[in-house]
Write an enzyme that holds these catalytic residues in place. Structure first.
Site, short mmCIF file in Angstrom:
data_model
loop_
_atom_site.label_atom_id
_atom_site.label_comp_id
_atom_site.label_asym_id
_atom_site.label_seq_id
_atom_site.Cartn_x
_atom_site.Cartn_y
_atom_site.Cartn_z
N ARG A 163 -28.77 -24.80 -6.93
CA ARG A 163 -29.14 -24.96 -8.36
C ARG A 163 -30.27 -24.10 -9.09
O ARG A 163 -30.22 -23.33 -8.39
CB ARG A 163 -29.48 -26.74 -8.41
CG ARG A 163 -28.82 -27.93 -7.96
CD ARG A 163 -29.37 -28.93 -7.76
NE ARG A 163 -30.70 -29.51 -9.05
CZ ARG A 163 -31.77 -30.09 -9.65
NH1 ARG A 163 -31.51 -30.99 -8.24
NH2 ARG A 163 -32.06 -30.29 -10.83
N ASN A 178 -4.63 -21.90 -32.59
CA ASN A 178 -4.02 -22.42 -33.44
C ASN A 178 -4.52 -24.07 -33.24
O ASN A 178 -5.10 -25.04 -33.98
CB ASN A 178 -3.10 -23.20 -35.41
CG ASN A 178 -2.29 -21.50 -35.31
OD1 ASN A 178 -4.09 -20.91 -35.39
ND2 ASN A 178 -1.73 -21.34 -36.00
N GLU A 215 6.48 -16.26 -44.46
CA GLU A 215 5.17 -17.37 -43.83
C GLU A 215 6.04 -18.54 -44.02
O GLU A 215 7.24 -18.56 -44.03
CB GLU A 215 4.43 -17.77 -44.61
CG GLU A 215 2.67 -16.95 -44.51
CD GLU A 215 2.40 -16.87 -43.36
OE1 GLU A 215 1.77 -17.35 -42.22
OE2 GLU A 215 2.47 -15.44 -43.01
N ASP A 230 -8.32 -15.99 -34.57
CA ASP A 230 -8.22 -16.72 -32.63
C ASP A 230 -7.64 -16.31 -32.75
O ASP A 230 -6.00 -16.57 -32.46
CB ASP A 230 -7.96 -18.05 -34.54
CG ASP A 230 -6.37 -17.09 -34.92
OD1 ASP A 230 -5.98 -16.21 -35.59
OD2 ASP A 230 -6.15 -18.31 -34.93
N ARG A 272 -6.17 -28.07 -37.15
CA ARG A 272 -5.16 -28.33 -36.03
C ARG A 272 -5.71 -28.57 -34.65
O ARG A 272 -5.27 -28.70 -33.82
CB ARG A 272 -3.45 -27.15 -35.86
CG ARG A 272 -2.66 -27.61 -37.08
CD ARG A 272 -1.93 -26.16 -37.20
NE ARG A 272 -2.79 -24.86 -37.70
CZ ARG A 272 -2.38 -23.91 -38.10
NH1 ARG A 272 -1.43 -23.83 -38.07
NH2 ARG A 272 -3.18 -22.90 -38.87
C1 UD1 Z 1 -1.85 -15.55 -40.24
C2 UD1 Z 1 -0.62 -15.24 -40.85
C3 UD1 Z 1 0.26 -15.27 -40.16
C4 UD1 Z 1 0.28 -15.19 -39.40
C5 UD1 Z 1 -0.49 -15.34 -38.10
C6 UD1 Z 1 -1.06 -14.68 -36.82
C7 UD1 Z 1 -1.52 -15.76 -43.17
C8 UD1 Z 1 -1.05 -16.68 -44.47
N1 UD1 Z 1 -0.36 -15.63 -42.16
O1 UD1 Z 1 -1.26 -17.25 -39.98
O2 UD1 Z 1 0.97 -14.15 -41.09
O3 UD1 Z 1 1.91 -14.86 -38.31
O4 UD1 Z 1 -1.78 -15.44 -38.40
O5 UD1 Z 1 -1.88 -15.51 -35.51
O6 UD1 Z 1 -2.54 -15.02 -43.32
N2 UD1 Z 1 -9.26 -17.71 -42.15
C9 UD1 Z 1 -10.70 -17.58 -43.46
N3 UD1 Z 1 -10.05 -18.00 -44.60
C10 UD1 Z 1 -8.98 -19.12 -45.20
C11 UD1 Z 1 -8.43 -19.45 -43.84
C12 UD1 Z 1 -7.93 -18.57 -43.02
O7 UD1 Z 1 -11.04 -16.90 -43.19
O8 UD1 Z 1 -9.42 -19.89 -45.96
C13 UD1 Z 1 -9.01 -16.97 -41.12
C14 UD1 Z 1 -9.35 -17.82 -39.64
O9 UD1 Z 1 -10.08 -18.50 -39.36
C15 UD1 Z 1 -8.07 -17.29 -38.66
C16 UD1 Z 1 -7.69 -16.49 -40.05
O10 UD1 Z 1 -8.19 -16.21 -40.68
O11 UD1 Z 1 -9.12 -16.94 -37.59
C17 UD1 Z 1 -6.48 -16.91 -39.48
O12 UD1 Z 1 -5.87 -17.97 -40.66
P1 UD1 Z 1 -5.20 -19.30 -39.95
O13 UD1 Z 1 -4.87 -20.38 -40.75
O14 UD1 Z 1 -5.12 -19.54 -38.32
O15 UD1 Z 1 -3.32 -18.57 -40.26
P2 UD1 Z 1 -2.55 -18.80 -39.37
O16 UD1 Z 1 -1.59 -20.16 -39.90
O17 UD1 Z 1 -2.81 -19.12 -37.92
CA CA Z 2 -3.86 -18.48 -36.05
#
Ligand code: UD1
Ligand code: CA
Length: 462
Positions: free
Chosen positions: A348, A243, A170, A118, A23
């Site tokens: 600079r 995001n 979710e 994030d 996103r």
């Molecule tokens: C996630 C949570 C949600 C929460 C929100 C808070 C899940 C399923 N949902 O949603 O409940 O309210 O964060 O900000 O966890 N990541 C990996 N590997 C993957 C997917 C994601 O390492 O395969 C990491 C991403 O880099 C990120 C974090 O996990 O730092 C969260 O993933 P993201 O896709 O941002 O989840 P959200 O949809 O925001």
């Molecule tokens: Ca997130």
């Protein structure tokens, strides 16, 4: 915290940073996008380090080499003192899968703190309180939650009749009633590792991308008779997960506000916080006044009683006490005490100016030293020059440092006086106490105390 007292090997911190960040619409991995002058991941790493775990695991996947490299750079530059271990998530199969891939790392520990890369607005205080709550209530998992006015996009916390946490739902699979819940999952948790190991196998793939949601662990733990607790932060902004670029801008504004607040409380006057932007690592001394439209970036350090701005950009620069910088652009340099720069100066990299020196309007300085009490007040270019103390450089003086192939040095001795509109063709040395007549083009060294005149004699023709 009692985790720490139990000794290392008890507590691990895990940071999820493998996602692409679709996103963000970006070729840069999401967690490396900057807020407050640092990658988002930095703020999460900093908290992980401060919680004193036995080790920090960072799950990488998308652009993993780049994320690893930047993580190590950050760790080095701020002196993180916990061991960092990278875990490669082979496919982006969701936060649950990211933790599954981390089990070889986690299983050496009793308890694991999990955070998302994030969430740059999380605070150490809340994470500490979360860990403490987990310790005291002794459940299998404890969540950091927040109540927010617009919970769109977040996992919602479903609680039972007694207020107990039942599960996280979710947004994509929530019922209309569940969508109305204002308590959200921040993405930070503490787990008992045994419970994770036992439960992760039972999480199924969900949604169009067939992802494994870490959030499904809550139901699994409860089905096994375990307990989930929550620590709810009172500052809802902490839960912000970035995001997209719009959320990135919100995070930037909040971090900046926090930074300015901290500076004001510590004795810095900020005339207009709305138009002032200060990166997270900037330091400013007491009684310094920051005027509107000022941007202070990177590792900038400013002393006491300075006057900075309006409309000034300063980056990675050290500024001594009682300096003044107005309407100017200053990069990777040093201003020593009681020095004044601007209005409309460009300093600079690798310049050192002062103490008590003055660089005035429409002057550019590059990789030069301007010594004690020396003045370059108007319309000059000073490049690759060493100017000693008490030198006066007249208006419009140019160091001609570049011959089209290489850069050359200019050196000017103490108390020298350079008249207006002088060209100094480098390499060239001007001696102590020497004087150069206005309009001269100086191609040869000028001895100490000599007067150099290097211009055509005036002819008046009628
Ligand atoms: C996630 C949570 C949600 C929460 C929100 C808070 C899940 C399923 N949902 O949603 O409940 O309210 O964060 O900000 O966890 N990541 C990996 N590997 C993957 C997917 C994601 O390492 O395969 C990491 C991403 O880099 C990120 C974090 O996990 O730092 C969260 O993933 P993201 O896709 O941002 O989840 P959200 O949809 O925001
Ligand atoms: Ca997130």
């Amino acid at each position: 915290m009692s985790h720490a007292k139990k000794g290392q090997g008890q507590l691990a911190a895990l940071i999820l940073a493998a996602g692409q960040g679709t996103r963000m619409e970006s070729s840069i991995p999401k967690v490396l996008h900057h807020v407050g002058g640092r990658p988002m991941l930095y703020y999460v790493l900093r908290i992980a380090n401060a919680l004193k775990p036995g080790a920090i695991g960072v799950v990488v996947g998308h652009e993993s080499d780049e994320v690893k490299k930047k993580t190590l750079e950050m760790a080095k530059s701020v002196g993180f003192n916990r061991p960092i271990q990278f875990i490669l998530q082979k496919k982006p199969l969701g936060s649950g899968n990211a933790v599954v891939e981390s089990l070889p790392f986690l299983r050496k520990f009793k308890t694991g703190i999990v955070m998302c890369g994030d969430t740059p607005l999380l605070t150490y205080e809340s994470m500490y309180n979360l860990a403490l709550t987990h310790d005291q209530l002794k459940g299998q998992a404890t969540l950091l939650t927040a109540r927010i006015a617009n919970p769109k996009g977040y996992g919602r916390i479903v609680r039972g009749a007694l207020g107990e946490v039942q599960r996280i739902v979710e947004e994509s699979v929530a019922s209309p009633k569940e969508l109305g819940i204002s308590e959200v999952n921040s993405g930070a948790y503490v787990f008992e590792i045994d419970a994770l190991i036992a439960g992760l196998k039972q999480i199924g793939a969900k949604g169009p991308k067939k992802e494994h949601f870490l959030t499904d662990m809550m139901e699994v733990i409860r089905a096994k008779g375990g307990r989930i607790h929550a620590y709810t932060t009172t500052s809802a902004e902490e839960a912000l997960g970035v995001n997209n670029r719009s959320q990135l801008a919100v995070a930037e504004r909040i971090l900046n506000k926090r930074m300015l607040e901290r500076l004001m409380i510590s004795g810095v006057t900020i005339r207009d916080p709305q138009s002032t932007h200060v990166d997270a690592d900037v330091e400013i001394g007491q009684d310094t006044v920051i005027y509107p439209g000022t941007i202070l970036r990177g590792k900038t350090k400013i002393g006491r009683m300075c006057r900075i701005g309006p409309f000034t950009h300063i980056e990675d620069t050290q500024i001594g006490n009682e300096c003044e910088v107005r309407f100017s652009y200053v990069l990777q340099s040093r201003l020593l005490e009681k020095t004044s720069v601007g209005p409309f100066a460009h300093i600079r990299p690798d310049s050192s100016i002062g103490p008590r020196a003055r660089v005035g309007n429409f002057t550019e300085v590059k990789a030069s030293r301007i010594g004690f009490g020396s003045k370059v007040n108007h319309l000059s270019y000073i490049g690759d020059a060493d100017i000693a103390e008490d030198v006066n450089i007249g208006a419009g003086t140019i160091t001609c440092n570049y011959d089209g192939k290489a850069k050359h040095k200019t050196s000017i001795g103490a108390k020298a006086f350079v008249g207006s509109n002088v060209n100094l063709i480098a390499p060239v040395k001007v001696g102590r106490g020497a004087k150069i007549a206005a309009g001269s083009t100086v191609t040869e060294d000028v001895p100490d105390d000599a007067l150099a005149i290097a211009r055509a004699r005036q002819v008046n023709k009628t």
